[in-house]
Design a protein around this motif. Structure first.
Motif, PDB file in Angstrom:
ATOM      1  N   PHE A   1      46.233  92.290  14.184  1.00  0.00           N
ATOM      2  CA  PHE A   1      45.569  91.124  14.771  1.00  0.00           C
ATOM      3  C   PHE A   1      44.964  91.486  16.124  1.00  0.00           C
ATOM      4  N   GLU A   2      45.697  92.234  16.932  1.00  0.00           N
ATOM      5  CA  GLU A   2      45.203  92.608  18.260  1.00  0.00           C
ATOM      6  C   GLU A   2      44.136  93.689  18.167  1.00  0.00           C
ATOM      7  N   ASP A   3      44.082  94.395  17.029  1.00  0.00           N
ATOM      8  CA  ASP A   3      43.007  95.328  16.729  1.00  0.00           C
ATOM      9  C   ASP A   3      42.962  96.470  17.741  1.00  0.00           C
ATOM     10  N   ASP A   4      41.839  97.187  17.803  1.00  0.00           N
ATOM     11  CA  ASP A   4      41.795  98.372  18.671  1.00  0.00           C
ATOM     12  C   ASP A   4      41.287  98.052  20.072  1.00  0.00           C
ATOM     13  N   GLU A   5      41.089  96.765  20.385  1.00  0.00           N
ATOM     14  CA  GLU A   5      40.712  96.397  21.755  1.00  0.00           C
ATOM     15  C   GLU A   5      41.934  96.465  22.671  1.00  0.00           C
ATOM     16  N   TYR A   6      43.120  96.370  22.063  1.00  0.00           N
ATOM     17  CA  TYR A   6      44.370  96.357  22.820  1.00  0.00           C
ATOM     18  C   TYR A   6      45.224  97.545  22.424  1.00  0.00           C
ATOM     19  N   GLU A   7      46.089  97.943  23.352  1.00  0.00           N
ATOM     20  CA  GLU A   7      47.047  99.003  23.085  1.00  0.00           C
ATOM     21  C   GLU A   7      48.436  98.407  23.302  1.00  0.00           C
ATOM     22  N   ARG A   8      49.329  98.609  22.314  1.00  0.00           N
ATOM     23  CA  ARG A   8      50.692  98.092  22.476  1.00  0.00           C
ATOM     24  C   ARG A   8      51.452  99.018  23.415  1.00  0.00           C
ATOM     25  N   LYS A   9      52.003  98.439  24.475  1.00  0.00           N
ATOM     26  CA  LYS A   9      52.747  99.218  25.473  1.00  0.00           C
ATOM     27  C   LYS A   9      54.105  98.579  25.701  1.00  0.00           C
ATOM     28  N   THR A  10      55.042  99.397  26.170  1.00  0.00           N
ATOM     29  CA  THR A  10      56.356  98.889  26.566  1.00  0.00           C
ATOM     30  C   THR A  10      56.310  98.561  28.048  1.00  0.00           C
ATOM     31  N   VAL A  11      56.717  97.339  28.388  1.00  0.00           N
ATOM     32  CA  VAL A  11      56.715  96.889  29.785  1.00  0.00           C
ATOM     33  C   VAL A  11      58.034  96.184  30.081  1.00  0.00           C
ATOM     34  N   ASP A  12      58.311  95.990  31.364  1.00  0.00           N
ATOM     35  CA  ASP A  12      59.467  95.201  31.789  1.00  0.00           C
ATOM     36  C   ASP A  12      58.998  93.799  32.138  1.00  0.00           C
TER      37      ASP A  12
ATOM     38  N   MET B   1      63.935  92.592  30.972  1.00  0.00           N
ATOM     39  CA  MET B   1      63.983  92.949  29.557  1.00  0.00           C
ATOM     40  C   MET B   1      62.813  93.882  29.239  1.00  0.00           C
ATOM     41  N   GLN B   2      63.063  94.928  28.458  1.00  0.00           N
ATOM     42  CA  GLN B   2      61.972  95.800  27.996  1.00  0.00           C
ATOM     43  C   GLN B   2      61.396  95.221  26.713  1.00  0.00           C
ATOM     44  N   VAL B   3      60.084  95.066  26.704  1.00  0.00           N
ATOM     45  CA  VAL B   3      59.413  94.438  25.562  1.00  0.00           C
ATOM     46  C   VAL B   3      58.108  95.175  25.271  1.00  0.00           C
ATOM     47  N   ASP B   4      57.535  94.862  24.127  1.00  0.00           N
ATOM     48  CA  ASP B   4      56.181  95.322  23.807  1.00  0.00           C
ATOM     49  C   ASP B   4      55.202  94.259  24.271  1.00  0.00           C
ATOM     50  N   THR B   5      54.007  94.687  24.675  1.00  0.00           N
ATOM     51  CA  THR B   5      52.927  93.733  24.921  1.00  0.00           C
ATOM     52  C   THR B   5      51.617  94.440  24.634  1.00  0.00           C
ATOM     53  N   TYR B   6      50.531  93.675  24.599  1.00  0.00           N
ATOM     54  CA  TYR B   6      49.220  94.225  24.258  1.00  0.00           C
ATOM     55  C   TYR B   6      48.337  94.233  25.504  1.00  0.00           C
ATOM     56  N   VAL B   7      47.994  95.461  25.939  1.00  0.00           N
ATOM     57  CA  VAL B   7      47.204  95.670  27.153  1.00  0.00           C
ATOM     58  C   VAL B   7      45.778  96.034  26.740  1.00  0.00           C
TER      59      VAL B   7
END
Length: 173
Positions: free
Chosen positions: A83-94, A104-110
């Motif tokens: 859904f987030e496609d290649d415009e976003y990169e999934r990264k681990t953030v606090d 908490m360490q989580v994934d998000t889309y940057v």
């Protein structure tokens, strides 16, 4: 009611845009996972010219308020990635949970394009709900229907064709 997926395989995902709306999450995941309000520090949520959804990029001393979707399965994460496609990169953030201040360490889309000239201002969820939520839900339903097809299109293509059709309909009115 036990889940057959081991807890270690589950993901927690920080969302900050259209996925703050339970209705959109329900279309994509066929459920609304438990969630917790959270803050992502040293990031900013931008509006994007020509798009109704936001982008986040690291910017010191800024913060993004959103929520963490808890216990996302590997299959659901795959749907979100697509859904987030290649415009976003999934990264681990606090992130910091707002009700407990727990980190908490989580994934998000940057947003991938750090120097994107189309990013501006601050994206507003309340305004998005008023102006764009209904159409976005319809677009998301179209995306999920496409996903079932063998030759499914990425979300950006679904998004662009949905809004193109909508523009064609309004210009004919």
């Amino acid at each position: 009611m036990g889940s057959s997926i081991p807890q270690a395989a589950m993901h927690n995902v920080f969302v900050y845009g259209s996925l703050l709306a339970d209705d959109v999450v329900r279309v994509l995941l066929h459920r609304v996972p438990r969630s917790s309000p959270a803050v992502l520090r040293d990031f900013h949520r931008f509006s994007i010219k020509g798009r109704v959804y936001p982008a986040i990029l690291p910017i010191e001393a800024k913060e993004v308020v959103g929520k963490v979707l808890l216990d996302i399965t590997p299959f659901e994460l795959e749907i979100l990635d697509y859904f987030e496609d290649d415009e976003y990169e999934r990264k681990t953030v606090d992130v910091y949970l707002m009700d407990t201040s727990e980190k908490m360490q989580v994934d998000t889309y940057v947003w991938c394009n750090k120097s994107d000239p189309n990013l501006y201002g601050e994206w507003d969820f309340e305004e998005w709900k008023r102006l764009h939520k209904e159409d976005f839900i319809k677009m998301s339903m179209g995306f999920m229907e496409e996903l079932q097809l063998p030759e499914s299109k990425p979300r950006v293509a679904t998004y662009e064709s949905f809004y193109q059709q909508k523009d064609d309909r309004t210009s004919m009115a």
